[in-house]
Design an enzyme around this catalytic site. Structure first.
Site, PDB file in Angstrom:
ATOM      1  CG  ASP A 189      -2.019  -0.971   1.168  1.00 49.67           C
ATOM      2  OD1 ASP A 189      -2.452  -1.284   0.051  1.00 49.67           O
ATOM      3  OD2 ASP A 189      -2.460  -1.440   2.228  1.00 49.67           O
TER       4      ASP A 189
HETATM    5  O1  IFM Z   1      -1.438  -5.667   1.281  1.00 52.58           O
HETATM    6  C1  IFM Z   1      -1.697  -4.762   2.301  1.00 52.58           C
HETATM    7  C2  IFM Z   1      -3.032  -5.117   2.913  1.00 52.58           C
HETATM    8  O2  IFM Z   1      -4.053  -5.117   1.939  1.00 52.58           O
HETATM    9  C3  IFM Z   1      -3.391  -4.150   4.021  1.00 52.58           C
HETATM   10  N1  IFM Z   1      -2.338  -4.040   4.994  1.00 52.58           N
HETATM   11  C4  IFM Z   1      -0.986  -3.800   4.474  1.00 52.58           C
HETATM   12  C5  IFM Z   1      -0.604  -4.748   3.342  1.00 52.58           C
HETATM   13  C6  IFM Z   1       0.767  -4.359   2.770  1.00 52.58           C
HETATM   14  O3  IFM Z   1       0.796  -3.024   2.395  1.00 52.58           O
END
Ligand code: IFM
Length: 552
Positions: A243
């Protein structure tokens, strides 16, 4: 927060039993429920009465126990390692169930009802859950697909109650659509139920716009195919799995490219089933082109890069002062089947040298500090935490799987042990998380709190480690036509056994390792018949199937 207090006096030897209940239900606003001569009971009262004696409560416990024992018995391993057995047989499966049911709402940090279920997260949650209750996984896939936009892209989140997409976080995370393909593949591999591909699903919950699931998968694919950047690689959109990686409008992601490459392999198998020659040819051609492009653009001497920013800057190259080595592109290059043998081994060696720690592999190294590019949101976290070089349990699952796919049992097992909750009890004060639950991440070596774990019960995590352990290390690798058994274990294991329910049959599998190897196959006997390879086609399965596999 609540507390109970009961004052009581006990005579010597006397026993008393109390039943505590914690629950929630709503009584309707009208108070007719309490009126005299009304036979209907208030819902709360009715609920309490179900458990209001010790006998009733104990009977309910017994029922609950039987429920879990029956469910968990669908998969059980007996190995010489108690941590593997405890995690794979009980706690990891339990966490997979919790995350499947609750998604983000199970975490203290992210609220499911507020932000909804993640499209990507919920697809990932299926992977380690599907063997438990395949029918529920089937329905979940259809529910998720029904939120997809007609152009194949996805809302990043949807509401569990209405099953509609929400725009709280928006859309345009370009890994999202491709997870639907991976989730469907996991279901099909476990069940062989191709009928799911024909199931009609709406687009964006619009009853006037419906197409079979297979068409949804094609659109997921097509979305990626039509959203390419200046180098011809898939655009990252707002971000990919990570993210915090904002590469900009024209930014391109190696991660999405590898997902896309892998999706082509899956869709080709679906197309083979449907005997769709034209689509098979298209996929073959596309995969060849994409493979070459990734090789030409993303391989950097001994590692795969992380992507390109919209200005064309390369992220994750050898010479970058920070974040010059990333974990996920290396593991995914192997998982997707893109990396050749030499690249795979080199990249995995680099991960081991540069990223591995006693608590797991960090997401990248060195952390961002003084040289973060404009979109490197990870820099908002202290070095060693979250996406800024923290240890993500989910990425740990992928590196376990990647090493296992390469037949490196020692490494795969090593990675498993570094963050298996059950194996952390001698450092519980450092880890600070339940000893049966994976956290989303553990603080990496750059943090003064190296080893401290956070965000328990979060989505994606448990499921990915489950896959790393069961498909990777223990080698249970179902495909659309049957089950391949390809363990990648520590050399010292003499043998292990698996009980697995698979497509209506009960399999009892004994793996012998007399030569103390990490991987490799010598012979396999299925119901007393020796098969030439380590693969059981579905037609060889019987109600009770006895399997013996000898490694060499
Ligand atoms: O992949 C994401 C997930 O969807 C939400 N928490 C953080 C992860 C890595 O950024």
């Amino acid at each position: 927060i609540a507390a109970h207090q009961i004052d009581l006096a006990l005579a010597p030897g006397e026993e008393k039993t109390f039943v505590f209940m914690l629950g929630y239900c709503e009584n309707p606003a009208d108070n007719k429920w309490e009126a005299p001569n009304v036979i209907r009971k208030a819902p709360a009262k009715a609920l309490i009465e179900r458990f209001d004696t010790a006998e009733k409560a104990m009977a309910a416990f017994a029922e609950l126990k039987t429920y879990w024992e029956t469910l968990l018995a669908r998969f059980a391993v007996t190995s010489s390692n108690e941590h593997v057995d405890r995690m794979a047989n009980i706690w990891n499966q339990y966490q997979c169930m919790v995350t499947f049911n609750m998604s983000r709402s199970a975490s203290y940090y992210e609220s499911g009802t507020g932000r909804g279920m993640g499209f990507r997260d919920s697809c990932q949650d299926l992977l380690g859950f599907v063997h438990l209750i395949p029918e529920r996984a089937r329905q979940r896939i259809l529910d998720i697909a029904a939120t997809q936009f007609p152009d194949g892209s996805a809302y990043h989140q949807y509401q569990p109650l209405t099953k509609r997409g929400n725009m709280d976080v928006g859309s345009g995370f370009n890994d999202d659509p491709l997870w639907l393909i991976a989730g469907t593949a996991a279901y099909l591999r476990e069940t062989g139920d191709f009928s799911i591909l024909e199931e009609p699903c709406t687009f964006d919950n619009d009853a006037d716009n419906t197409a079979p699931l297979m068409e949804h998968l094609r659109r997921s694919f097509q979305y990626t195919a039509t959203h390419k950047g200046p180098h011809g690689l898939p655009l990252i959109g707002r971000a990919d799995w990570n993210d915090c990686l904002r590469l900009g409008k024209d930014g391109e992601s190696t991660f999405v490219a590898l997902q896309y490459y892998y999706a082509m392999t899956i869709l080709r198998e679906f197309a083979e089933y449907k005997e769709d020659k034209e689509y098979i040819e298209y996929l073959n051609e596309s995969q060849k082109k994409l493979g070459k492009l990734i090789q030409d653009l993303c391989w950097n001497e001994d590692r795969f890069i992380r992507g390109f920013t919209e200005d064309g800057a390369v992220i994750g190259k050898r010479t970058d002062p920070e974040a010059n080595m990333w974990l996920n592109p290396q593991s995914w290059a192997v998982i997707s089947g893109l990396a050749d043998d030499a690249q795979a081994d080199l990249a995995l060696d680099m991960v081991y040298k540069r990223l591995n720690t006693e608590y797991g592999a960090i997401l990248m190294d060195p952390p961002y500090h003084a040289h973060a590019f404009e979109g490197a949101l990870a820099v908002i976290y202290n070095a060693g935490t979250k996406e800024n070089a923290g240890i993500f349990s989910q990425s740990q699952g992928w590196i376990i799987l990647a090493e296992a796919l390469r037949g490196h049992g020692e490494r795969a097992f090593g990675y498993f042990m570094e963050n298996a909750p059950a194996a952390q009890n001698d450092r519980a004060e450092i880890r600070r998380l339940e000893p049966y639950c994976y956290g989303q991440f553990t603080e990496g070596k750059a943090s003064p709190n190296f080893g401290r774990s956070h965000v328990h019960w979060l989505t994606g995590t448990a499921s990915t480690v489950m896959v790393g352990c069961v498909e990777g290390i223990l080698g249970m690798r179902p495909d659309f036509g049957g089950l391949r058994i390809a363990p990648s274990i520590p050399k010292e294991w003499d043998k292990f056994e698996i009980d697995k329910d698979f497509r209506g049959c009960k399999l009892h599998i004994t793996v012998h390792n007399p030569g103390h190897v990490e991987s490799g196959f010598k012979k396999m006997i299925v119901n007393r018949e020796e098969l030439g390879e380590n693969y059981i086609p579905q037609e060889k399965l019987t109600e009770i199937t006895e399997v013996e596999l000898f490694m060499s």
